[in-house]
Design a protein around this motif. Structure first.
Motif, PDB file in Angstrom:
ATOM      1  N   GLU A 191      13.620   1.076  -8.688  1.00 24.64           N
ATOM      2  CA  GLU A 191      12.468   1.010  -7.796  1.00 24.64           C
ATOM      3  C   GLU A 191      12.872   0.783  -6.343  1.00 24.64           C
ATOM      4  OE1 GLU A 191      10.308  -2.266  -9.451  1.00 24.64           O
ATOM      5  OE2 GLU A 191       9.120  -0.998 -10.781  1.00 24.64           O
TER       6      GLU A 191
ATOM      7  N   HIS B 280      11.563  -1.716  -1.340  1.00 18.68           N
ATOM      8  CA  HIS B 280      10.780  -1.094  -2.402  1.00 18.68           C
ATOM      9  C   HIS B 280      10.217   0.240  -1.921  1.00 18.68           C
ATOM     10  CE1 HIS B 280       8.277  -0.712  -5.931  1.00 18.68           C
ATOM     11  NE2 HIS B 280       8.762  -1.850  -6.399  1.00 18.68           N
TER      12      HIS B 280
ATOM     13  N   GLY C 120       7.734   1.694  -3.263  1.00 19.29           N
ATOM     14  CA  GLY C 120       6.323   1.797  -3.604  1.00 19.29           C
ATOM     15  C   GLY C 120       5.410   1.225  -2.540  1.00 19.29           C
ATOM     16  N   THR C 121       5.915   1.076  -1.334  1.00 22.80           N
ATOM     17  CA  THR C 121       5.132   0.522  -0.230  1.00 22.80           C
ATOM     18  C   THR C 121       4.882   1.612   0.788  1.00 22.80           C
ATOM     19  OG1 THR C 121       6.122  -1.655  -0.564  1.00 22.80           O
ATOM     20  CG2 THR C 121       5.147  -1.223   1.585  1.00 22.80           C
TER      21      THR C 121
ATOM     22  N   ARG D  45      -1.208   5.966   0.689  1.00 26.23           N
ATOM     23  CA  ARG D  45      -1.551   6.762  -0.493  1.00 26.23           C
ATOM     24  C   ARG D  45      -2.639   7.746  -0.104  1.00 26.23           C
ATOM     25  NH1 ARG D  45       0.188   3.847  -5.277  1.00 26.23           N
ATOM     26  NH2 ARG D  45       1.126   1.868  -4.623  1.00 26.23           N
TER      27      ARG D  45
ATOM     28  N   LEU E   9       0.915   7.941  -6.485  1.00 22.60           N
ATOM     29  CA  LEU E   9       2.128   8.127  -5.691  1.00 22.60           C
ATOM     30  C   LEU E   9       1.978   7.512  -4.305  1.00 22.60           C
ATOM     31  CD1 LEU E   9       2.892  11.857  -6.613  1.00 22.60           C
ATOM     32  CD2 LEU E   9       3.863   9.777  -7.620  1.00 22.60           C
ATOM     33  N   VAL E  10       3.104   7.207  -3.695  1.00 23.36           N
ATOM     34  CA  VAL E  10       3.148   6.608  -2.358  1.00 23.36           C
ATOM     35  C   VAL E  10       3.901   7.558  -1.426  1.00 23.36           C
ATOM     36  CG1 VAL E  10       4.157   4.735  -0.993  1.00 23.36           C
ATOM     37  CG2 VAL E  10       2.978   4.221  -3.130  1.00 23.36           C
TER      38      VAL E  10
ATOM     39  N   PHE F 268       5.507  -5.668  -1.364  1.00 21.71           N
ATOM     40  CA  PHE F 268       5.185  -4.511  -2.192  1.00 21.71           C
ATOM     41  C   PHE F 268       3.674  -4.372  -2.304  1.00 21.71           C
ATOM     42  CE2 PHE F 268       5.131  -1.387  -5.322  1.00 21.71           C
ATOM     43  CZ  PHE F 268       4.364  -1.792  -6.408  1.00 21.71           C
TER      44      PHE F 268
END
Lengths: 159, 518
Positions: B388, B416, B418-419, B422, B431-432, B459
């Motif tokens: 990740e 990360h 995932g930041t 969107r 998804l990011v 995050f």
């Protein structure tokens, strides 16, 4: 005849090679961004009492034996109490967070850039020890001033 | 007689020593780095303000050719609103300050987006951006602004009309009288729909300007006419004003092309390179640099799909890099051409962690140093068992891409992936947006890398920063450090001349001092 032109030519060629280092063209260059060092340890922050306004790079180092973190708050102009009053007088306040350095182990470092406005900034560590008491309650609370601010307490740098 | 021979021998030895010095100096200057690369501490380019989160990504870096201390970095802003940004450095990319290239938007534009930057040979900075308007963020034009004095920018000039997507810019500094601006973009034949292109067959086009963007040539087709789902162009200048454009052919993948719902496409893509040998006037050669690419994931948003990485040197070398999932997880691959893109060798894997270890590598970026060294950076999750958190890794080749040195980690801290922002379109579910490129530019002492970084944000937030770091090769770095080659040659000739003349004089002095027997 050979000697007469050979020396000046040789001298020119050597001079040309030495002069090949690039020269600036006189257009302004943006100045380097100042760096402010902040050290964290038990239980205080070490840093300069003032900082320049505008873009500043913060280099934060955990020089202590425990984990530490840092929350940077911009204190509003109408908050004219010592920074310790943030948590000592029982009043609940909410201030916008400018930046955070998340929990770091001993020896770890962090780097971030912030745009500092005139006024006072508070540095706070909210990490809790095994006794359940947050470091801020043990004195890990500090402030610095950015020139151009008005009123307020004199800046202090930890206990 | 003996003295004459000695004089002659001495003169020749003097000249020979000068030539040897010249040759040695040239070879040393052009040689590979003698010291292993060293990563300088990374520095933030953008500032954090958690009271106002801003997602900055997709950096592009350019170094002023007239003064390598001055570096510009453009970035895309994906939140809270679309925007475009510029940061400049006066200390070779060590620290950065924000600049305002577009203090006032052109009429009709509500936001600027997706900037491209380049310097011409006089050190004028060119900043290209897309103007957006409406709730759908529709591109209403492409604009160009310039700065010659590092203070002010010119009023933006419209260079392309509405509905141009994936616009790229590259400057050929020596073409024409004052340099040539090349623009490459994807132009749909019908208005796009939410999250995708309505119909297939939209070409990639190119145009160029020799007058600083005041007029542009009639657009010509870049992409291979037989390929109908072409997207995400990348542009690089080759030798003799060649223009190379690499892009993906999604083949039958309408799901990603039109932004439809569904899982990862289970077919394949190709990577095509189209080349112009007449300075951008026509593109007649289309070569599949790689085929059978296994799509690594859904294309989050086709309009911002990351292009392949592309780099060229002035000796016919051309390299293209991408990532795909042929090994299960994502890996970065490179294809090399030594003949200006006429043919490509089989792909080689760039990341050197164990194959199929479940850790992703992606979003490569390439650059060629003046010495010929080929640099590459990429996002890399080999250090995270959860797959990740990203680091940035670097590698380089000194043999034209035949082999690469062990990957070197650039970042001191992972972050990360995932930041970020969107999108509320079907293809982007879950998804990011982490940006469409990294940045890489050769410097005097090595190479400057820049990337999207979320280490200072929790995050789940949307804030993204840009960080940069220089990778140096010590004092003997050949990539533009120290004197240019012409000065080395001049210096070597001078040394040879003095050596030869000095020896000759010494021999002449010796002959006067030594009586010659009659």
């Amino acid at each position: 005849m050979t000697r007469r032109w050979a020396r000046p030519v040789a001298g020119f060629l050597i001079s040309a090679s030495l002069a090949a280092c690039s020269a600036p063209d006189g257009r302004p260059l943006p100045p380097s961004v100042p760096v402010m060092q902040i050290a964290m340890s038990e239980y205080h922050f070490e840093h300069e009492p003032t900082a320049p306004g505008g873009r500043v790079v913060l280099r934060v180092a955990n020089n202590g034996r425990l984990d530490h973190a840092m929350t940077l708050l911009h204190l509003p102009p109408d908050f004219d109490l010592p920074v310790q009053a943030l948590f000592n007088d029982g009043t609940k306040r909410t201030f916008p967070t400018t930046a955070q350095v998340f929990r770091r182990p001993p020896g770890a470092r962090a780097t971030l850039a912030v745009d500092l406005q005139p006024g006072r900034y508070a540095l706070i560590c909210f990490v809790e020890d095994a006794d359940g008491i947050a470091h801020v309650r043990k004195g890990m609370l500090s402030e610095f001033r950015v020139a151009g601010g008005d009123g307020g307490s004199k800046p202090q740098s930890g206990p | 007689m003996l003295t004459r021979r000695v004089r002659l021998l001495g003169t020749r030895l003097g000249w020979l020593s000068g030539v040897i010095l010249l040759t040695t100096g040239t070879v040393v200057e052009a040689a590979v780095p003698v010291a292993p690369p060293v990563v300088r501490p990374e520095m933030p380019v953008t500032a954090v303000n958690l009271a106002f989160e801003q997602a900055q990504n997709s950096p592009g870096v350019a170094v002023d050719p007239t003064d390598s201390r001055y570096v510009a970095l453009a970035s895309r802003v994906d939140g809270p609103e679309f925007d475009c940004a510029l940061h400049v450095s006066g200390d070779r990319g060590r620290t950065w300050r924000p600049a305002k290239p577009v203090p006032q938007l052109p009429p009709g534009a509500e936001r600027c987006y997706a900037p491209e930057i380049a310097f011409d040979r006089q050190g004028v900075l060119y900043y290209l951006f897309v103007g957006l308007h409406g709730k759908g963020n529709t591109p209403m034009g492409v604009f160009l602004t310039t700065s010659a004095d590092r203070r002010e920018f010119s009023p933006p000039r419209r260079v392309l009309g509405p509905d141009r997507f994936m616009v790229r810019m590259v400057l050929d500094p020596t073409a024409g009288r004052g340099g040539r601006i090349h623009l490459v973009w994807l132009e749909p034949k019908s208005p796009p729909v939410l999250g995708g292109f309505a119909t297939a067959g939209n070409p990639i086009l190119a145009s160029h300007s020799d007058d600083g963007g005041r007029t542009l040539s009639v657009p010509v087709r870049v992409s291979d006419p037989v390929r109908s789902l072409v997207v995400a162009p990348a542009v690089a200048l080759g030798r003799d004003h060649r223009l190379h454009v690499a892009y993906y052919d999604l083949e039958k993948d309408l799901r990603d092309y039109q932004g439809l719902e569904g899982p990862v496409w289970d077919g394949t893509w190709s990577l095509i390179v189209s080349t112009s040998v007449d300075g951008g006037r026509s593109f007649t050669r289309h070569v599949a640099a790689a085929s059978g690419l296994v799509p690594p994931a859904r294309v989050m948003l086709i309009f911002t799909m990351p292009p392949p990485a592309l780099a060229a040197d002035d000796s016919g070398g051309l390299w293209v890099s991408w990532w795909d999932a042929r090994n299960g997880d994502w890996d970065v691959f490179l294809a090399t051409s030594g003949d200006d893109g006429r043919s490509f060798a089989s792909a080689m894997r760039l990341n050197d962690d164990p194959v199929a270890n479940g850790r992703h590598q992606y979003l490569p970026r390439l650059a060629v140093a003046p010495s010929g060294r080929l640099d590459a950076i990429l996002y890399d999750r080999r250090d995270d068992a959860q797959n990740e958190r990203n680091h940035v890794y670097y590698t380089f080749s000194t043999d034209g891409g035949r082999s690469f040195r062990p990957n070197l980690r650039v970042t001191s801290e992972s972050f990360h992936a995932g930041t970020g922002a969107r999108y509320s379109v079907p293809s982007a579910a879950g998804l990011v947006e982490f940006g469409s490129r990294l940045a890489l530019a050769p410097t005097r002492s090595g190479v400057l890398a820049a990337w999207t970084d979320t280490r200072n944000v929790r995050f789940g937030n949307t804030h993204q920063d840009i960080f940069a770091a220089e990778i140096t090769f010590g004092g003997s770095a050949p990539s533009g450090a120290g004197a240019p080659l012409w000065a080395i040659v001049a210096g070597g000739v001078g040394v040879a001349a003095i050596a030869g003349l000095g020896t000759r004089r010494w021999c002449a002095g010796r002959s006067r001092a030594t009586p010659v027997d009659a």
